[in-house]
Design an enzyme around this catalytic site. Structure first.
Site, PDB file in Angstrom:
ATOM      1  N   LYS A 250       0.916  -1.391   0.053  1.00 17.84           N
ATOM      2  CA  LYS A 250      -0.012  -0.083  -0.038  1.00 17.84           C
ATOM      3  C   LYS A 250       0.784   1.426   0.059  1.00 17.84           C
ATOM      4  O   LYS A 250       1.695   1.417   0.868  1.00 17.84           O
ATOM      5  CB  LYS A 250      -0.841   0.072   1.307  1.00 17.84           C
ATOM      6  CG  LYS A 250      -2.063   1.208   1.339  1.00 17.84           C
ATOM      7  CD  LYS A 250      -2.737   1.103   2.535  1.00 17.84           C
ATOM      8  CE  LYS A 250      -3.594   2.197   2.736  1.00 17.84           C
ATOM      9  NZ  LYS A 250      -4.620   2.072   3.693  1.00 17.84           N
ATOM     10  N   LYS A 311      -1.973  -1.524  -3.587  1.00 18.83           N
ATOM     11  CA  LYS A 311      -2.911  -0.377  -3.641  1.00 18.83           C
ATOM     12  C   LYS A 311      -2.059   0.854  -3.829  1.00 18.83           C
ATOM     13  O   LYS A 311      -1.059   1.018  -3.208  1.00 18.83           O
ATOM     14  CB  LYS A 311      -3.865  -0.377  -2.410  1.00 18.83           C
ATOM     15  CG  LYS A 311      -4.672   0.826  -2.205  1.00 18.83           C
ATOM     16  CD  LYS A 311      -5.447   0.980  -0.833  1.00 18.83           C
ATOM     17  CE  LYS A 311      -6.554   1.983  -0.925  1.00 18.83           C
ATOM     18  NZ  LYS A 311      -7.110   2.107   0.622  1.00 18.83           N
TER      19      LYS A 311
END
Length: 389
Positions: A250, A311
């Site tokens: 992320k 992400k």
């Protein structure tokens, strides 16, 4: 007298060098034009008449029809690949539009959530992830609301599992929706995000979600060691069948803005005696880093992750492929709010075809190696796919 003809360096015996036209270069670089040949019908006037190239391989033969293209298509996108994010609130009985995400709403807890999920299921989308909008008066610096057994997230899990027992329900494990400082972890007065102290509360949060009926808990906090700690906590409480989808890679991305608007979860300015970091760069990954994702992936796999996520999505397809090539675990990708907002804005202005652009993006995720796609386009994409059958 000069001649305009090109001649070969060596002429066969009995043949004048000046009478020879060299065509070797022409044959190498382009098909020779057949002079005086009859023009073909069905092509624009002026189209050159040429001899067919001597090509043993013509890739276009495999693109000649939609029937054949679909038969050999390498990556298939299905509603079964989609996980639909849903924002839930209970500030009123109405759905609340999110201005930075046209077409997306905070759903009012209760029937509105059920109706939205029922629509998704009717198009084959049977996986959702829950993001609660926590009222400000319930937010604290230590975010205890995250593991309130009767909190909005936990009640939404129970609501969905009661109405759709076979629905796959994912959760978000992080403190930022409940943290008055707007961070994924507890912030010290000196502005340090406390790693191990945060994990203690993440474990309580994950267990409370599992008790409510969650199928998959998804730590998005990026604290070190949290996957192993969550696995031990879940197993200790008897939830050995609850999966962990880790936000493995992320990144500290600029593409999260609309999401933070939706949940009012952006970092907040500190008080006079407290220093609150203005961003999440001390725990989310640097967008410039690629190899670091391998380190995170190895750690998550060793600690017991069942699924690994990247992400954001489109700007990080190389990282999706990296995880796909280095781990046997399923790989998820999050088509985040900023990506959604950009597509929506361009489509509203007529700058691109929304359906084609979205389905192309979904295909790119699959081509890069993603098994699961979290996308706000889940329902629309499923509708478009159904219409193409």
């Amino acid at each position: 007298m000069q001649t305009s003809m090109r001649v070969s360096a060596k002429a066969p015996v009995g043949v004048s060098r000046r009478s020879m036209v060299v065509c070797n270069v022409a044959e190498i670089t382009r098909p020779a034009v057949t002079n005086g040949a009859k023009a073909r019908t069905g092509v624009p006037p002026g189209t050159p008449v040429v001899s067919p190239q001597d090509l043993p391989s013509r890739p276009r033969r495999n693109r000649r029809s939609e029937t054949f293209r679909s038969a050999i298509r390498e990556c298939i996108v299905s509603p079964a690949n989609f996980i639909l994010p849903i924002f839930v609130h209970e500030e009123s009985s109405n759905n609340v539009p999110i201005p930075s995400m046209p077409g997306i709403f905070r759903l009012a807890y209760g029937k509105n959530v059920i109706d939205y999920v029922a629509e998704a299921r009717s198009y084959g989308v049977n996986q959702v992830v829950i993001f609660p909008k926590t009222p400000d008066h319930l937010k604290t610096p230590t975010a205890e609301e995250a593991f309130n057994k009767n909190g909005l997230s936990q009640r939404t899990i129970r609501l969905l599992k009661d109405n759709f027992p076979d629905l796959e329900v994912y959760t978000d494990v992080a403190l930022d929706p409940y943290n008055s400082d707007g961070h994924d972890g507890i912030v010290s007065d000196a502005g340090v995000i406390l790693n191990d102290e945060t994990i203690e509360y993440l474990c309580r949060q994950a267990v409370s979600q599992a008790e409510a009926g969650a199928d998959v808990v998804s730590p998005s906090d990026m604290m070190d060691g949290r996957v192993g700690a969550l696995r031990r906590a879940l197993d200790r409480e008897g939830f050995t069948n609850v999966s962990i989808m880790s936000y493995t890679a992320k990144y500290a991305s600029a593409y999260y803005g609309p999401f933070r608007d939706a949940l009012a979860s952006a970092p907040k300015a500190g008080q006079a005696h407290r220093k609150i970091p203005p961003n999440k760069k001390t725990y989310q990954m640097d967008p410039a880093n690629f190899r670091e994702a391998v380190r995170e992936a190895k750690a998550d796999e060793a600690e017991g992750a069942d699924i690994m996520m990247v992400k954001p999505g489109m700007p990080y397809l190389d990282v999706v492929r990296l995880l796909r090539d280095t781990s046997p675990l399923p790989v998820a990708v999050y088509h985040v709010s900023g990506e959604y907002a950009m597509l929506k804005a361009a489509a509203e202005r007529g700058w691109l075809n929304e359906k084609d652009a979205v389905l192309e993006a979904m295909t790119c995720f699959r081509r890069a190696g993603a098994d699961l796609i979290l996308t706000y386009y889940g329902i629309d994409a499923a509708k478009w796919l159904a219409a193409e059958k």
